[in-house]
Write a protein that holds these residues in place. Structure first.
Motif, PDB file in Angstrom:
ATOM      1  N   ARG A   1      45.800  41.420  49.424  1.00  0.00           N
ATOM      2  CA  ARG A   1      44.430  41.903  49.582  1.00  0.00           C
ATOM      3  C   ARG A   1      43.826  41.988  48.178  1.00  0.00           C
ATOM      4  O   ARG A   1      44.338  42.723  47.328  1.00  0.00           O
ATOM      5  CB  ARG A   1      44.417  43.271  50.251  1.00  0.00           C
ATOM      6  CG  ARG A   1      43.029  43.827  50.527  1.00  0.00           C
ATOM      7  CD  ARG A   1      43.106  45.136  51.306  1.00  0.00           C
ATOM      8  NE  ARG A   1      43.739  44.935  52.599  1.00  0.00           N
ATOM      9  CZ  ARG A   1      44.935  45.429  52.952  1.00  0.00           C
ATOM     10  NH1 ARG A   1      45.618  46.170  52.126  1.00  0.00           N
ATOM     11  NH2 ARG A   1      45.443  45.190  54.148  1.00  0.00           N
ATOM     12  N   ILE A   2      42.785  41.221  47.940  1.00  0.00           N
ATOM     13  CA  ILE A   2      42.108  41.242  46.649  1.00  0.00           C
ATOM     14  C   ILE A   2      40.835  42.061  46.795  1.00  0.00           C
ATOM     15  O   ILE A   2      40.007  41.790  47.675  1.00  0.00           O
ATOM     16  CB  ILE A   2      41.747  39.819  46.164  1.00  0.00           C
ATOM     17  CG1 ILE A   2      43.011  38.973  46.010  1.00  0.00           C
ATOM     18  CG2 ILE A   2      40.979  39.881  44.845  1.00  0.00           C
ATOM     19  CD1 ILE A   2      42.739  37.524  45.634  1.00  0.00           C
ATOM     20  N   THR A   3      40.708  43.080  45.952  1.00  0.00           N
ATOM     21  CA  THR A   3      39.468  43.838  45.876  1.00  0.00           C
ATOM     22  C   THR A   3      38.658  43.219  44.748  1.00  0.00           C
ATOM     23  O   THR A   3      39.189  43.003  43.652  1.00  0.00           O
ATOM     24  CB  THR A   3      39.740  45.324  45.577  1.00  0.00           C
ATOM     25  OG1 THR A   3      40.580  45.851  46.614  1.00  0.00           O
ATOM     26  CG2 THR A   3      38.456  46.125  45.504  1.00  0.00           C
TER      27      THR A   3
ATOM     28  N   ARG B   1      31.061  45.765  46.233  1.00  0.00           N
ATOM     29  CA  ARG B   1      32.520  45.657  46.214  1.00  0.00           C
ATOM     30  C   ARG B   1      32.984  45.252  47.599  1.00  0.00           C
ATOM     31  O   ARG B   1      32.466  45.732  48.602  1.00  0.00           O
ATOM     32  CB  ARG B   1      33.143  46.993  45.813  1.00  0.00           C
ATOM     33  CG  ARG B   1      34.641  46.907  45.633  1.00  0.00           C
ATOM     34  CD  ARG B   1      35.196  48.186  45.073  1.00  0.00           C
ATOM     35  NE  ARG B   1      35.072  48.150  43.636  1.00  0.00           N
ATOM     36  CZ  ARG B   1      35.915  48.732  42.799  1.00  0.00           C
ATOM     37  NH1 ARG B   1      36.922  49.418  43.269  1.00  0.00           N
ATOM     38  NH2 ARG B   1      35.748  48.655  41.510  1.00  0.00           N
ATOM     39  N   SER B   2      33.986  44.365  47.643  1.00  0.00           N
ATOM     40  CA  SER B   2      34.498  43.888  48.915  1.00  0.00           C
ATOM     41  C   SER B   2      35.985  43.591  48.776  1.00  0.00           C
ATOM     42  O   SER B   2      36.536  43.672  47.680  1.00  0.00           O
ATOM     43  CB  SER B   2      33.738  42.627  49.338  1.00  0.00           C
ATOM     44  OG  SER B   2      34.089  42.262  50.659  1.00  0.00           O
ATOM     45  N   THR B   3      36.636  43.247  49.892  1.00  0.00           N
ATOM     46  CA  THR B   3      38.042  42.851  49.878  1.00  0.00           C
ATOM     47  C   THR B   3      38.208  41.606  50.741  1.00  0.00           C
ATOM     48  O   THR B   3      37.382  41.326  51.615  1.00  0.00           O
ATOM     49  CB  THR B   3      38.980  43.947  50.431  1.00  0.00           C
ATOM     50  OG1 THR B   3      38.611  44.229  51.774  1.00  0.00           O
ATOM     51  CG2 THR B   3      38.926  45.208  49.591  1.00  0.00           C
TER      52      THR B   3
ATOM     53  N   GLU C   1      41.705  39.084  52.392  1.00  0.00           N
ATOM     54  CA  GLU C   1      43.139  38.853  52.508  1.00  0.00           C
ATOM     55  C   GLU C   1      43.380  37.353  52.453  1.00  0.00           C
ATOM     56  O   GLU C   1      42.808  36.601  53.249  1.00  0.00           O
ATOM     57  CB  GLU C   1      43.680  39.466  53.797  1.00  0.00           C
ATOM     58  CG  GLU C   1      43.608  40.972  53.776  1.00  0.00           C
ATOM     59  CD  GLU C   1      44.156  41.633  55.022  1.00  0.00           C
ATOM     60  OE1 GLU C   1      44.628  40.922  55.947  1.00  0.00           O
ATOM     61  OE2 GLU C   1      44.104  42.865  55.080  1.00  0.00           O
TER      62      GLU C   1
ATOM     63  N   HIS D   1      41.502  44.320  41.639  1.00  0.00           N
ATOM     64  CA  HIS D   1      42.765  44.895  42.127  1.00  0.00           C
ATOM     65  C   HIS D   1      43.404  43.917  43.114  1.00  0.00           C
ATOM     66  O   HIS D   1      42.704  43.257  43.876  1.00  0.00           O
ATOM     67  CB  HIS D   1      42.503  46.233  42.814  1.00  0.00           C
ATOM     68  CG  HIS D   1      43.738  46.922  43.290  1.00  0.00           C
ATOM     69  ND1 HIS D   1      44.616  47.555  42.447  1.00  0.00           N
ATOM     70  CD2 HIS D   1      44.242  47.070  44.531  1.00  0.00           C
ATOM     71  CE1 HIS D   1      45.612  48.057  43.147  1.00  0.00           C
ATOM     72  NE2 HIS D   1      45.403  47.778  44.415  1.00  0.00           N
ATOM     73  N   ILE D   2      44.750  43.861  43.082  1.00  0.00           N
ATOM     74  CA  ILE D   2      45.503  43.063  44.058  1.00  0.00           C
ATOM     75  C   ILE D   2      46.604  43.950  44.624  1.00  0.00           C
ATOM     76  O   ILE D   2      47.283  44.644  43.875  1.00  0.00           O
ATOM     77  CB  ILE D   2      46.184  41.842  43.416  1.00  0.00           C
ATOM     78  CG1 ILE D   2      45.211  41.005  42.603  1.00  0.00           C
ATOM     79  CG2 ILE D   2      46.819  40.962  44.483  1.00  0.00           C
ATOM     80  CD1 ILE D   2      45.910  39.920  41.811  1.00  0.00           C
ATOM     81  N   GLU D   3      46.777  43.882  45.937  1.00  0.00           N
ATOM     82  CA  GLU D   3      47.874  44.631  46.573  1.00  0.00           C
ATOM     83  C   GLU D   3      48.427  43.818  47.726  1.00  0.00           C
ATOM     84  O   GLU D   3      47.739  42.969  48.295  1.00  0.00           O
ATOM     85  CB  GLU D   3      47.400  45.994  47.064  1.00  0.00           C
ATOM     86  CG  GLU D   3      46.339  45.915  48.123  1.00  0.00           C
ATOM     87  CD  GLU D   3      45.755  47.271  48.483  1.00  0.00           C
ATOM     88  OE1 GLU D   3      45.344  47.420  49.638  1.00  0.00           O
ATOM     89  OE2 GLU D   3      45.705  48.154  47.621  1.00  0.00           O
TER      90      GLU D   3
ATOM     91  N   ALA E   1      37.782  39.822  40.351  1.00  0.00           N
ATOM     92  CA  ALA E   1      38.912  40.545  40.942  1.00  0.00           C
ATOM     93  C   ALA E   1      39.199  41.801  40.129  1.00  0.00           C
ATOM     94  O   ALA E   1      39.341  41.737  38.916  1.00  0.00           O
ATOM     95  CB  ALA E   1      40.147  39.650  40.978  1.00  0.00           C
TER      96      ALA E   1
END
Length: 127
Positions: free
Chosen positions: A73-75, A3-5, A7, A92-94, A90
């Protein structure tokens, strides 16, 4: 799965729903902008990322809260694919700077005006 993120500049979320050979299919994608390579792309490189079915509705709906080109920020999870490749999904998006929590620059010391006391000092002479 790893898992990574990252921007990136948000472009949109898209949901496709159709029936294929009697089976209902729903595909959700996240689109984001990346640095162009300057050879085959100029301006902004448009990249898409698939969304797993178990979070598809949540990720699609979250796209409605972002402005075009807003930094998000996409997880994502990296699922194994064939031939030493990974498939980014993808989950999660925040917003990087949530509304109402934007970073405010600190005021330099001494630059804030103090209220002028009333009745104790005469007004400056006008030229």
């Amino acid at each position: 799965m790893a898992r990574s993120t990252m921007e990136v500049a948000f472009l949109g979320t898209q949901k496709l729903a159709f029936n294929q050979n009697g089976t209902d299919v729903k595909i959700v994608k996240v689109f984001y902008g990346d640095e162009p390579d300057g050879i085959t792309e100029n301006g902004l490189s448009i990249v898409s990322m698939d969304v797993p079915a178990d979070v598809a509705d949540e990720v699609f709906a979250s796209g409605a809260q972002f402005a075009p080109l807003e930094t998000v920020r996409i997880t994502f999870e990296v699922a194994r694919a064939g031939k030493q490749k990974g498939n980014n999904l993808a989950v999660h998006i925040e917003a990087v700077n949530p509304k109402g929590q934007a970073a405010k620059p600190a005021a330099p010391q001494g630059s804030q005006q103090q209220p002028k006391p009333t009745g104790t000092q005469p007004d400056a002479a006008k030229a």
